[in-house]
Each structure stands twice: as structure tokens, then as C-alpha cells.
Write an enzyme that holds these catalytic residues in place. Sequence first.
Site, PDB file in Angstrom:
ATOM      1  N   ASP A  81       0.841  -1.207   0.000  1.00  0.00           N
ATOM      2  CA  ASP A  81       0.000   0.000   0.000  1.00  0.00           C
ATOM      3  C   ASP A  81       0.867   1.244   0.000  1.00  0.00           C
ATOM      4  OD1 ASP A  81      -2.166  -1.684   0.224  1.00  0.00           O
ATOM      5  OD2 ASP A  81      -2.272  -1.511   2.405  1.00  0.00           O
TER       6      ASP A  81
HETATM    7  N1  URA Z   1      -1.208  -6.006   3.591  1.00  0.00           N
HETATM    8  C1  URA Z   1      -1.682  -4.745   3.713  1.00  0.00           C
HETATM    9  O1  URA Z   1      -2.695  -4.521   4.329  1.00  0.00           O
HETATM   10  N2  URA Z   1      -0.990  -3.772   3.128  1.00  0.00           N
HETATM   11  C2  URA Z   1       0.179  -3.956   2.473  1.00  0.00           C
HETATM   12  O2  URA Z   1       0.767  -3.004   1.987  1.00  0.00           O
HETATM   13  C3  URA Z   1       0.661  -5.271   2.356  1.00  0.00           C
HETATM   14  C4  URA Z   1      -0.046  -6.291   2.937  1.00  0.00           C
END
Ligand code: URA
Length: 242
Positions: free
Chosen positions: A106
Site C-alpha cells: 500500500d
Molecule cells: N497487507 C496490507 O494490508 N498492506 C500492504 O501493503 C501489504 C499487505
Amino acid sequence: MSVERIDKLLASQGTKSRSDVKKLIKSGAVTVNGEKIKDFSMKINPEKEEVCIYGKPVSIAGYVYLMMNKPAGVVCATRDKKEKTVIDIIPEEFRRKDIFPVGRLDKDTEGLLIITNDGEFAHKVTSPEKNIYKTYHAVTDSSINDSDIEAFENGIMFRDGTKCRKAFLRQLNDETNPLVEVRICEGMFHQVKKMLAVRGKNVLYLKRIAIGKLYLDSALNKNEVRHLNDIDKLNIFLDELH
Ligand code: URA
């Protein structure tokens, strides 16, 4: 570098698509060690064999595998109309036209990201069937208990009915906002945040620290990039070898 298909190698340089390369080869424009070739599936070792297009030698850089310490604030994409991407922040000396992030973190997640131009490798790393566990450290707003751990191991179910594969959870300290370790072998959208949310916990900070047994290099500052070496690549797939 090992032996690879010539069309794949030439396309991996980022200047021509695979179908353009095939056309070029069929037209007789490509030679290997001085011999005109017409078979685009021919396998060559670019370190040992000389490839020319229209008589001009091409140096084949082959595949690249980079480790980035991703900072928060950049998106995992090759390009984006509004946001800065992980490819935008790659230092000039590592930049290639054909590279892409392996899986997705993310925008607000930090840590270990692999960037490559090798699609097969990327598939092996991300495919849940390959059982490559990714390790995340998350700061959460409350502690975990044994039933949270059990629920992760049994497979968390999302509200839409999606069932996650077996995952591992453990608490690493006793702060008010504890640090927890989550290990998952999938890469669903917001997966760690959603799994913890199912158990009533909000994620305040998230960082990926390992892919398989390949750990984020502690010498890499945020935004920094280095090449993966052969041991790094082995470490990713180590669990698979047992
Ligand atoms: N899970 C998440 O919630 N965010 C990420 O960036 C990677 C795995």
C-alpha cells in the site's frame, strides 16, 4: 547469466515488445555469432554469444532484480497519473524501461519491495500456491490473544466470504500499541490490515521485513535500492526447497 530464449532476452531490454522482436528475427535482421537466425525460440547465453541487430552488436543486460526499501507515500505501480510511483524514485543507475514491482505494498506501507523485469520470477514470488511467506511488522491499537493466533492459522474469513490461507501471528512487545508480526503467503488488497481488522485491531503502521527468508537489508535506507545477489534469490525460495 543462464541460457534464455532470444526473443525474451531482446524484449527484456525494454526498447522493443516481444512481438516486435519476433518480427525482427523473422525478417532476418538478427544474427547470433554472425549467423542469421529465424527461430525466435532459439536459446542463447548472452554472456558467451554475440547478438547483432542489423549488424550492430546489442549488449544484453538480461534480467534485473532489485531490492528497495520502500518509503511511505509512493504507490506500487509502474506509472500513475497523480501519484509518485516506486519506479519514479528508483535512482538513475538502476533505472530500466521494463521493470515493475513484484506484488503490491500500500501507499502507506514501508519496507521490502522487489523490483524486476522477470515476469516468471515475479509470478513465483507472488503466487499463493508457491507458499512463499511474506513477513510484516505492524503496530496495532490493541494486543493479540491466543484465539487471534488460532484464527489466523485456521484462515481468516473476510466479510465477502473470501477465506485467507493459513497465516501466522505473534506479538513482539507489550507496548500500548503493540508491535505484531504477521506472516502470509498471499497478496490480497490490504490483506494484513483486513485480517487484523477482522480480529478487531487497527493497523497504525505497516512494514514488510521479509519475503521467504530474504530480509530487508538493514544497510538500505528508505528509498534506497540495491541489486539482489544469488544468495538473496535463493533465500526467497529456501522454504520451497525443503
Ligand atoms: N497487507 C496490507 O494490508 N498492506 C500492504 O501493503 C501489504 C499487505
